[in-house]
Structure formats: C-alpha cells, structure tokens
Write a protein that holds these residues in place. Structure first.
Motif, PDB file in Angstrom:
ATOM      1  N   TYR A  25       0.952  -1.257  -0.045  1.00 45.00           N
ATOM      2  CA  TYR A  25      -0.106   0.191   0.154  1.00 45.00           C
ATOM      3  C   TYR A  25       0.597   1.217   0.312  1.00 45.00           C
ATOM      4  CZ  TYR A  25      -3.450  -3.316   1.558  1.00 45.00           C
ATOM      5  OH  TYR A  25      -4.435  -4.133   0.885  1.00 45.00           O
ATOM      6  N   SER A  26       0.656   2.085  -0.691  1.00 45.43           N
ATOM      7  CA  SER A  26       1.560   3.337  -1.214  1.00 45.43           C
ATOM      8  C   SER A  26       1.378   4.132   0.362  1.00 45.43           C
ATOM      9  CB  SER A  26       0.769   3.674  -2.420  1.00 45.43           C
ATOM     10  OG  SER A  26       1.923   4.768  -2.697  1.00 45.43           O
ATOM     11  N   GLU A  27       1.894   5.182   0.119  1.00 46.78           N
ATOM     12  CA  GLU A  27       1.539   5.848   0.749  1.00 46.78           C
ATOM     13  C   GLU A  27       1.462   7.477   1.066  1.00 46.78           C
ATOM     14  OE1 GLU A  27       5.180   9.868   1.490  1.00 46.78           O
ATOM     15  OE2 GLU A  27       6.426   7.620   0.265  1.00 46.78           O
ATOM     16  N   PHE A  28       0.534   7.963   1.979  1.00 45.82           N
ATOM     17  CA  PHE A  28      -0.224   8.434   1.482  1.00 45.82           C
ATOM     18  C   PHE A  28       0.652   9.588   1.530  1.00 45.82           C
ATOM     19  CE2 PHE A  28      -4.364   6.893   2.769  1.00 45.82           C
ATOM     20  CZ  PHE A  28      -4.812   6.954   1.825  1.00 45.82           C
ATOM     21  N   THR A  29      -0.102  10.974   1.560  1.00 45.90           N
ATOM     22  CA  THR A  29       1.377  12.372   1.078  1.00 45.90           C
ATOM     23  C   THR A  29       0.055  13.988   0.815  1.00 45.90           C
ATOM     24  OG1 THR A  29       1.874  12.687  -1.445  1.00 45.90           O
ATOM     25  CG2 THR A  29       3.247  10.929   0.321  1.00 45.90           C
ATOM     26  N   GLY A  30       1.164  14.838   0.882  1.00 42.13           N
ATOM     27  CA  GLY A  30       0.278  16.096   0.505  1.00 42.13           C
ATOM     28  C   GLY A  30      -1.373  16.162   1.041  1.00 42.13           C
ATOM     29  N   VAL A  31      -0.983  15.950   2.648  1.00 43.92           N
ATOM     30  CA  VAL A  31      -1.999  16.464   3.207  1.00 43.92           C
ATOM     31  C   VAL A  31      -3.081  17.924   3.447  1.00 43.92           C
ATOM     32  CG1 VAL A  31      -1.463  16.093   5.014  1.00 43.92           C
ATOM     33  CG2 VAL A  31      -3.933  16.546   5.295  1.00 43.92           C
ATOM     34  N   THR A  32      -3.686  18.568   3.123  1.00 45.85           N
ATOM     35  CA  THR A  32      -4.344  19.959   3.262  1.00 45.85           C
ATOM     36  C   THR A  32      -5.381  20.934   2.612  1.00 45.85           C
ATOM     37  OG1 THR A  32      -2.898  21.910   2.159  1.00 45.85           O
ATOM     38  CG2 THR A  32      -3.037  20.612   0.669  1.00 45.85           C
ATOM     39  N   PHE A  33      -6.284  21.058   3.506  1.00 45.01           N
ATOM     40  CA  PHE A  33      -7.824  21.496   3.242  1.00 45.01           C
ATOM     41  C   PHE A  33      -6.971  22.750   2.463  1.00 45.01           C
ATOM     42  CE2 PHE A  33      -8.910  19.561   7.268  1.00 45.01           C
ATOM     43  CZ  PHE A  33      -8.887  19.123   6.924  1.00 45.01           C
ATOM     44  N   SER A  34      -8.677  22.606   1.838  1.00 49.58           N
ATOM     45  CA  SER A  34      -8.664  23.798   0.944  1.00 49.58           C
ATOM     46  C   SER A  34      -8.780  24.997   1.573  1.00 49.58           C
ATOM     47  CB  SER A  34     -10.119  24.262   0.340  1.00 49.58           C
ATOM     48  OG  SER A  34     -11.057  23.457   0.963  1.00 49.58           O
ATOM     49  N   CYS A  35      -8.597  25.713   1.003  1.00 51.63           N
ATOM     50  CA  CYS A  35      -8.679  27.253   2.096  1.00 51.63           C
ATOM     51  C   CYS A  35      -9.947  28.159   2.791  1.00 51.63           C
ATOM     52  CB  CYS A  35      -8.315  28.576   0.965  1.00 51.63           C
ATOM     53  SG  CYS A  35      -6.781  28.417   0.244  1.00 51.63           S
ATOM     54  N   ASP A  36     -10.994  27.559   2.368  1.00 47.63           N
ATOM     55  CA  ASP A  36     -12.553  27.453   3.393  1.00 47.63           C
ATOM     56  C   ASP A  36     -12.389  26.339   3.957  1.00 47.63           C
ATOM     57  OD1 ASP A  36     -13.166  25.015   1.235  1.00 47.63           O
ATOM     58  OD2 ASP A  36     -13.812  26.568  -0.273  1.00 47.63           O
ATOM     59  N   GLY A  37     -11.462  25.441   3.814  1.00 50.97           N
ATOM     60  CA  GLY A  37     -11.783  24.554   4.894  1.00 50.97           C
ATOM     61  C   GLY A  37     -13.077  23.268   4.471  1.00 50.97           C
ATOM     62  N   ARG A  38     -13.849  23.308   3.619  1.00 51.20           N
ATOM     63  CA  ARG A  38     -14.202  22.238   2.911  1.00 51.20           C
ATOM     64  C   ARG A  38     -14.009  20.980   2.166  1.00 51.20           C
ATOM     65  NH1 ARG A  38     -18.953  26.341   0.171  1.00 51.20           N
ATOM     66  NH2 ARG A  38     -19.206  27.361   1.966  1.00 51.20           N
ATOM     67  N   THR A  39     -12.967  21.093   1.793  1.00 49.80           N
ATOM     68  CA  THR A  39     -12.460  19.954   1.470  1.00 49.80           C
ATOM     69  C   THR A  39     -11.250  19.670   1.537  1.00 49.80           C
ATOM     70  OG1 THR A  39     -13.266  20.724  -1.151  1.00 49.80           O
ATOM     71  CG2 THR A  39     -12.224  19.236  -0.956  1.00 49.80           C
ATOM     72  N   LEU A  40     -10.977  18.545   1.546  1.00 55.02           N
ATOM     73  CA  LEU A  40      -9.356  18.093   2.214  1.00 55.02           C
ATOM     74  C   LEU A  40      -8.526  17.064   1.073  1.00 55.02           C
ATOM     75  CD1 LEU A  40      -7.355  16.955   4.353  1.00 55.02           C
ATOM     76  CD2 LEU A  40      -8.948  14.959   4.680  1.00 55.02           C
ATOM     77  N   PHE A  41      -7.625  17.787   0.513  1.00 55.09           N
ATOM     78  CA  PHE A  41      -6.481  17.209  -0.710  1.00 55.09           C
ATOM     79  C   PHE A  41      -6.052  16.090   0.751  1.00 55.09           C
ATOM     80  CE2 PHE A  41      -8.710  20.822  -2.306  1.00 55.09           C
ATOM     81  CZ  PHE A  41      -8.976  20.323  -3.832  1.00 55.09           C
TER      82      PHE A  41
END
Length: 480
Positions: A442-458
């Motif tokens: 299972y490949s690692e998760f990376t780049g966790v960050t919320f959108s500026c309005d906080g509605r979306t987690l990328f």
C-alpha cells in the motif's frame, strides 16, 4: 543568544505537559491499540470514545479510498490517466501539496513529484517545459493544479529539472517552497547540476517561475519540509537523512530583509544565518537524539548552532558537527505552522536511534524556544492489521481542531486525525493494492492539506500518483 537554564526552567513551567493554547493540538497520546475495534459500535457506527471522529471506514467498491459514511472522494489527477494542458501525462509520485485561492473562485494546488535521478528511470517524469527547467537531466519538479468551481481541472508545470521533490511549505505571501530530498552533486547519478536545494514556485504568476534559482542560503542537504514564521521571518527546515541522523534547521534572514513575492530570489547564496538545533532537558543536560523522549509533554529547551558550510562542498551538512554539538532525529519529515509555532514530525526510529518508536510530533514555540512532544506512537507490532497507526509523515493543522496526519508506515496506510486531548481516529484508508495478492503493498499518503475554505481535504496516494479531494460532514472534534 543562548537560552539559559534559568530561562528554560521558567518557560517549562509555562509550557508543560497538557497545556493547550486556543485552537492548538495540546498533548496528544496515541498507541498501536488506540483504534481497537471495540471503540466503534459495529451496528450504529457510533464512537464509544465520546464522539471522536466520523465512525468506521466503509470499503470502496472502486478499490481506491475507504471513507466514513457520508464522505466521498473525487480523483483530481491520476498519473498515467490524466494529462497536462500541454497534452503530456500527469507526472507520477505525488508528494507535498498546498492549496491557494486562485482567480475567479478557483482553487490552486502546487503538487510535488518525488522523482529521483535521471529521467530515463521514470515512465512519467515532470515535462521539461521551456524556461522552467533547472537541470535537464533531473526527473522531478512541481505541477500546478487548478480546480474550477464547475469541476473542471487543469494542470501545468510549475518547475522542472529538480530531483526528489518531497515535501516543502506554503509561505505567508502565498507561494510554495519545494524541497529536494537528495544530496546528489553534478556528475553523480546522471545529474548536470548540484541538487539538495529549496526552490520557490508561484502558483499564480507563471513568469515568476522562469529561470529557476536554487535558494542556496537554506543549505544543501536532504530537505523534507519548510515553514516560515510569519512574525519573525525565520524559516524552519527538516532533514530526512541517516548515518548520522538528520537535523532541524533555522534560517534567520539578513537584517532589514522583508519577505514577499519574489524577494527570496534577490538574496545572495550566503544570505542570513543557517543554524542547526541543540536541545537540553530541564536539568540542563544535552539531548543527543529526539527519540530519547518517551513521555507525552516532554519539554526541551532549544539553542541554535551555526552551520559551518551550508553548501556542503566537501562534507554533508549533518556530518560537519561532532558529538555533543547538535541534536539529531530519524526521519524528520512533515511540518506545519499553526498556533504560533511549528508542528514537526519524526516519522519513526529504529536501531539507528537510541530509542525505538513509530512516530513523534513535536511543537516548537519560537517565543519560548521550547520543543514539546505532542504525539508519540509506540512501535506497531503488526502494521498489516488495520486499526493501528505508524509512520506519520505529512501533517496539517485541521480547521476542525487537532491535526490531520498522512501515514507512511509499513502496512495499511491511513489518513488519521488526532484531537486536542489525544484521541486518534481514522479519516481514510488506502485500498489501492499496488503489490501482488501474495505480497500486498500500500503506497503512502502524502500532501494532506485543506482547501482555503476548509470544506475539502486534499491528499495524495504517492504511487502511482493520485490526487484526491475528500468532502463530507466535517465537524468540530470533541476532546473525547
């Protein structure tokens, strides 16, 4: 100026274990058993631990991402399947990412691609877009992804010809600092230029990214992440390296320098002061390695020691110090600025460290010059079993309280949250099997960050390289 034992004793009384500033993470305690199956009611999905989290993860029929009930994901980019505006394939190996408000209601993301060495080593390297190339032999770089309100996605190159672009950091002036996690020099590993630097990428002004310039004053080493203190102007940088273990650095800008868009490119290669950290305990005793801390709430005082040769012309930066001069830590990885300081990850420690663990998160308070242990993961006895966390990597401070952490462990990979009081809970599980049935991987998760309005987690699944947008009934997390 050194921090005296008297200063440290006074500050320790203020910032001891369990203290949580408004909106801060506080003292977080986790263990491999923190998500035992008995914590979640199998029928109702209710959390028996007092409302922490969003309930159990539901398997994904498409085999990509398991999420709690009410949540959904969308694939934004997928290496090998999606294309850039130029018509070339989205590069692989997604890593550090940050979000920015774009024009006309768009969301912009700068996405690192952790591709090391010659371009021939990779099926989908970062395209060598004219004017944006540092070293034409190198395969890594960044892309800029635009997500429009109607759902349309566009992607283009931000910088190319860099190597092993791992994490990085968002600046207070809305640019991205991409970090090379390598020490390759010109003539080694097929490279035509020295690598191991930080570069600035502007997500909005394409012209600002032309003729990429390494920010050599930050030093040349295996960079992982960087944050900027918006008040004092200092940069803090992590090093992911071993033999010996890596260092935490602080860069102090030259007197009179004011940060801003494009300002870093104007500085000389030796501008400012680059220093490595040195910790000591409440008794004034030197701490050689962060793995020595085995209790949540451990507080160390921090001094800063000048780096002799920041460009590592003959000797790697971390090897320029003798025993007793600096503090070290294995796998210094993700960082995020929040609550007036820097959250700093040490992903794990094994035989190369004095004490073994499966993850630490520290908080550096620049005002008090203290480093406090917030998260400590015990060694996970069986990473293949779902329900335990290990190997924290990229992190972000959640607008809903606590931290969201990307897991880069040995077995099942998660995005997980940690509340102010120390409760951990799952947010997502990677279900993309990139190994074989006999030997799943299972490949690692990376780049966790919320959108500026906080509605979306990328977040990204690094291999093969997938950027995902997660939405759902986000809520303020209770302390539990």
């Amino acid at each position: 100026m050194s921090l005296t034992r008297r200063d440290f004793a006074r500050n320790s009384a203020i910032t001891g274990a369990g203290v949580a500033l408004a909106g801060s993470v506080g003292a977080l305690a986790t263990a491999p058993q923190a998500l035992a199956s008995t914590d979640i009611d199998a029928e109702s999905g209710a959390d028996a631990r007092g409302g922490v989290g969003y309930g159990p993860l539901i398997p994904d029929p498409d085999g990509i991402l398991a999420l709690p009930a009410g949540f959904k994901y969308r694939v934004i980019t997928y290496s090998g399947r999606t294309k850039l505006e130029s018509g070339e394939i989205t590069p692989s190996n997604h890593d550090g990412t940050a979000t920015f408000d774009g024009p006309r209601g768009t969301t912009l993301l700068v996405n690192n691609h952790e591709l090391k060495g010659p371009r021939a080593n990779w099926k989908y390297p970062v395209p060598l877009t004219e004017g944006l190339v540092y070293d034409p032999a190198a395969s890594g770089g960044c892309t800029v992804v635009e997500v429009r309100p109607g759902g349309h996605v566009a992607e283009w190159v931000g910088i190319a010809g860099t190597s092993t672009n791992c994490a990085g950091g968002r600046t207070p002036w809305d640019t991205w600092l991409t970090c090379e996690e390598t020490e390759d020099k010109a003539g080694s590993n097929g490279m035509t230029k020295d690598h191991g630097y930080v570069f600035e990428v502007d997500p909005v002004d394409h012209r600002a990214n032309r003729d990429p310039k390494p920010l050599k004053f930050f030093g040349r080493y295996a960079h992982e992440a960087v944050v900027i203190d918006p008040r004092r102007g200092h940069a803090y940088l992590t090093e992911d390296a071993a033999s010996p273990n890596g260092l935490l650095f602080r860069w102090t800008p030259p007197k009179g320098f004011e940060h801003g868009r494009g300002k870093l490119r104007t500085l000389a290669d030796d501008a400012g002061a680059l220093q490595a950290f040195k910790c000591f305990d409440s008794g004034g005793q030197f701490v050689d390695d962060l793995s020595r801390a085995t209790k949540i709430g451990t507080v160390y005082g921090v001094d800063w020691v000048d780096v002799p040769d920041r460009d590592a012309k003959t000797v790697a930066v971390r090897k320029q110090f003798t025993a007793g001069q600096v503090t070290r830590a294995r796998k210094l990885e993700g960082m995020w600025w929040g609550d007036g300081g820097a959250y700093i990850v040490s992903s794990y420690a094994r035989t190369e460290s004095p004490v073994q663990h499966d993850g630490q998160v520290w908080f550096y308070d620049p005002k008090r010059r203290t480093l406090t242990l917030k998260v400590l993961l015990g060694v996970n006895p069986d990473p293949s079993v779902d329900g335990a966390f290990d190997g924290p990597d990229n992190i972000t401070v959640s607008p809903y309280g606590g931290l969201v952490i990307a897991e880069d462990g040995e077995g099942v990979q998660h995005l997980f949250g940690a509340t102010d009081s120390g409760r951990t809970y799952p947010i997502a599980r990677n279900e993309l099997n990139i190994g074989t049935e006999e030997e799943p991987e299972y490949s690692e998760f990376t780049g966790v960050t919320f959108s500026c309005d906080g509605r979306t987690l990328f977040a990204n699944i690094q291999t093969p390289g997938i950027m995902l947008a997660i939405t759902g009934p986000w809520k303020r997390q209770k302390r539990g």
